[in-house]
Design a protein around this motif. Structure first.
Motif, PDB file in Angstrom:
ATOM      1  N   LYS A  59       0.563  -1.529  -0.594  1.00 34.98           N
ATOM      2  CA  LYS A  59       0.152  -0.172   0.042  1.00 34.98           C
ATOM      3  C   LYS A  59       0.712   1.428   0.015  1.00 34.98           C
ATOM      4  N   ALA A  60       2.193   1.417   0.636  1.00 37.19           N
ATOM      5  CA  ALA A  60       2.810   1.944   1.000  1.00 37.19           C
ATOM      6  C   ALA A  60       3.703   2.920  -0.364  1.00 37.19           C
ATOM      7  N   ALA A  61       4.093   1.688  -1.183  1.00 38.73           N
ATOM      8  CA  ALA A  61       4.685   2.028  -2.361  1.00 38.73           C
ATOM      9  C   ALA A  61       3.957   2.114  -3.715  1.00 38.73           C
ATOM     10  N   THR A  62       2.290   1.928  -3.582  1.00 36.82           N
ATOM     11  CA  THR A  62       1.474   1.906  -5.100  1.00 36.82           C
ATOM     12  C   THR A  62       1.183   4.070  -4.642  1.00 36.82           C
ATOM     13  N   LEU A  63       0.904   4.049  -3.316  1.00 35.73           N
ATOM     14  CA  LEU A  63       0.649   5.646  -2.781  1.00 35.73           C
ATOM     15  C   LEU A  63       2.093   5.959  -2.882  1.00 35.73           C
ATOM     16  N   PHE A  64       3.030   5.794  -2.982  1.00 35.66           N
ATOM     17  CA  PHE A  64       3.728   6.468  -3.665  1.00 35.66           C
ATOM     18  C   PHE A  64       4.565   6.555  -5.138  1.00 35.66           C
ATOM     19  N   ALA A  65       4.317   5.646  -5.530  1.00 28.72           N
ATOM     20  CA  ALA A  65       4.642   5.830  -6.899  1.00 28.72           C
ATOM     21  C   ALA A  65       3.631   6.265  -7.582  1.00 28.72           C
ATOM     22  N   THR A  66       2.201   5.552  -7.212  1.00 32.72           N
ATOM     23  CA  THR A  66       1.007   6.741  -8.334  1.00 32.72           C
ATOM     24  C   THR A  66       0.629   7.539  -7.814  1.00 32.72           C
ATOM     25  N   ARG A  67       0.642   8.075  -6.526  1.00 32.63           N
ATOM     26  CA  ARG A  67      -1.121   9.264  -6.286  1.00 32.63           C
ATOM     27  C   ARG A  67       0.944  10.571  -6.323  1.00 32.63           C
ATOM     28  N   LEU A  68       2.042   9.928  -5.392  1.00 34.64           N
ATOM     29  CA  LEU A  68       2.674  10.899  -5.243  1.00 34.64           C
ATOM     30  C   LEU A  68       3.163  11.637  -6.345  1.00 34.64           C
ATOM     31  N   CYS A  69       3.750  10.341  -7.376  1.00 34.40           N
ATOM     32  CA  CYS A  69       5.021  10.452  -8.070  1.00 34.40           C
ATOM     33  C   CYS A  69       4.278  11.005  -9.246  1.00 34.40           C
ATOM     34  N   LYS A  70       3.453  10.535  -9.389  1.00 36.98           N
ATOM     35  CA  LYS A  70       2.931  10.601 -11.212  1.00 36.98           C
ATOM     36  C   LYS A  70       1.455  11.827 -11.000  1.00 36.98           C
ATOM     37  N   PRO A  71       1.432  11.936 -10.771  1.00 38.97           N
ATOM     38  CA  PRO A  71       0.346  13.300 -10.050  1.00 38.97           C
ATOM     39  C   PRO A  71       0.224  14.168 -11.406  1.00 38.97           C
ATOM     40  N   LYS A  72      -0.870  14.506 -11.313  1.00 39.25           N
ATOM     41  CA  LYS A  72      -1.694  15.126 -13.136  1.00 39.25           C
ATOM     42  C   LYS A  72      -0.962  16.589 -13.503  1.00 39.25           C
ATOM     43  N   SER A  73      -1.087  17.027 -11.949  1.00 42.79           N
ATOM     44  CA  SER A  73      -0.186  18.529 -12.147  1.00 42.79           C
ATOM     45  C   SER A  73       0.655  18.466 -11.066  1.00 42.79           C
ATOM     46  N   VAL A  74       1.003  19.320 -11.180  1.00 40.44           N
ATOM     47  CA  VAL A  74       2.356  19.569  -9.972  1.00 40.44           C
ATOM     48  C   VAL A  74       2.320  20.798  -9.375  1.00 40.44           C
ATOM     49  N   PRO A  75       3.055  21.029  -7.598  1.00 40.58           N
ATOM     50  CA  PRO A  75       3.231  22.457  -7.462  1.00 40.58           C
ATOM     51  C   PRO A  75       3.682  22.948  -7.880  1.00 40.58           C
ATOM     52  N   VAL A  76       3.754  24.591  -8.167  1.00 39.26           N
ATOM     53  CA  VAL A  76       4.156  25.428  -8.519  1.00 39.26           C
ATOM     54  C   VAL A  76       4.786  26.658  -7.691  1.00 39.26           C
ATOM     55  N   LEU A  77       5.998  26.491  -7.080  1.00 37.86           N
ATOM     56  CA  LEU A  77       7.270  26.745  -5.986  1.00 37.86           C
ATOM     57  C   LEU A  77       6.693  28.527  -6.130  1.00 37.86           C
TER      58      LEU A  77
END
Length: 385
Positions: A117-135
């Motif tokens: 569950k942790a690996a799936t959350l990291f690889a799909t939800r965190l590292c491959k979002p449709k949009s990324v934050p702008v600093l």
């Protein structure tokens, strides 16, 4: 006298033993034995209760960890544009890698379920979002560069590359989006400096935990950053002391990059493209040394070099790639005994394709327009003669 003294000592020892309750077996009555049984049973029961309590606490800890992962998932779903996303990378990496994991009271199935569950959350939800934050702040941009440096250092650790690589690609996306938003200072030079140091470190070691697939993913997913790294990769590939494996990996990285013509046509990366095309012929020539015997590693290196040269000659001749300077080298390599044999059929075909691209034919194509602009003018001229 000596005998009497020994008897007195024995009597004193017997007295001490009797006082301590450790005398004859007759002193251990049934009541004392039952009392000892109760004490032993109580001790074992206490130990058993402690073990059960530890297992229950560990199970509750696992439930709490699963709830925390669910909370993080909700946060990522509703706060995709928050810079706090970057602060989740390292803690989740530690969880996926099992750092500080408690295994007391947890079954193997429970640990596998939690890690999955942790690996799936990291690889799909965190590292491959449709949009990324702008600093927006300089502090956030500095934190991004420092985070990239820490993650690159983790690439060299065993069993970390597959987890760390997507996180680095995410940070590069964030850096690109922040630069496109009009930030005063681009983060690309700082990030390229970190990546160049990693590339040099990888090329200097014969056996490294850093996988060359990381550079391939960089070329495919972040070509704007990879093209700034490519000239250094070509310089390293031109070193004749470099192993065939490293040279082939570098050329495959460059090949993956030059196959993407559209990102490289951006005027902003034109200086990097020209630097790459200027350094590429030396890298190709170093990979085409005539082989005295068939070698799979050398053949792989030569294949990558010829593929890269063919693509560069077809798409980047205007950027300074001098294909004609490699014609003699390619011709000599094509005539080498291992290449001229049946086993070198693919290499011979690649040599032929490159020579055709390097020395384009000037023969008029059948049915093409003549010098006066009309079709069939050559045929009419022959009839008139």
């Amino acid at each position: 006298d000596d005998d009497s003294e020994e008897e007195e000592d024995e009597e004193e020892d017997d007295g001490r033993v009797a006082a301590a309750g450790g005398g004859d077996d007759d002193d251990w009555s049934d009541e004392k034995m039952f009392e000892m049984d109760d004490l032993v049973a109580a001790a074992f029961k206490s130990r058993l209760n402690d073990s059960k309590a530890a297992k229950q606490a560990s199970a509750m800890s696992l439930v709490l960890k699963m709830r925390v992962l669910e909370l993080i998932e909700v946060f990522l779903a509703h706060q995709k544009g928050s810079p706090l996303v970057m602060s989740l990378i390292e803690p989740l990496l530690d969880v996926c890698g099992g750092v500080g994991a408690e295994r007391v009271g947890q079954s193997a199935q429970q640990r596998v379920s939690f890690n999955a569950k942790a690996a799936t959350l990291f690889a799909t939800r965190l590292c491959k979002p449709k949009s990324v934050p702008v600093l927006q702040t300089q502090e956030d941009r500095e934190e991004l560069v420092e985070l990239v440096a820490r993650l690159l250092s983790r690439l060299a650790q065993p069993h970390q590359g597959e987890l760390v690589s997507p996180a680095i690609m995410l940070l590069l996306r964030i850096a690109g989006a922040s630069a496109a938003n009009g930030s005063k200072e681009s983060l690309t030079p700082l990030l390229v400096a970190e990546l160049t140091a990693l590339l040099d470190k990888w090329a200097a070691k014969k056996h490294s935990n850093i996988r060359p697939t990381f550079f391939l993913h960089l070329a495919e997913r972040q070509p704007a950053v990879a093209v700034a790294l490519a000239p250094r990769a070509a310089e390293l590939a031109s070193d004749k002391d470099l192993s065939a494996f490293h040279r082939a990996s570098l050329l495959e990285f460059i090949l993956a990059l030059v196959r993407q013509k559209q990102p490289l046509s951006d005027p902003a990366v034109a200086p990097h493209v020209k630097a790459l095309m200027a350094a590429l012929p030396a890298a190709v020539a170093a990979s085409l040394e005539p082989m005295e015997k068939a070698d799979k590693k050398v053949a792989r290196c030569a294949t990558a070099a010829l593929d890269t040269a063919i693509k560069a000659a077809a798409s980047f001749s205007d950027s300074g790639f001098a294909a004609h300077k490699l014609a003699a080298t390619v011709q000599a390599f094509a005539e080498a005994p291992p290449v001229a044999s049946n086993n070198g059929k693919k290499l011979r075909a690649l040599c032929t394709r490159f020579l055709a691209a390097a020395t384009p034919s000037k023969t008029p194509v059948k049915g093409s327009k003549g010098e006066n602009g009309s079709k069939g003018s050559v045929k009419k001229a022959k009839l008139a003669a």
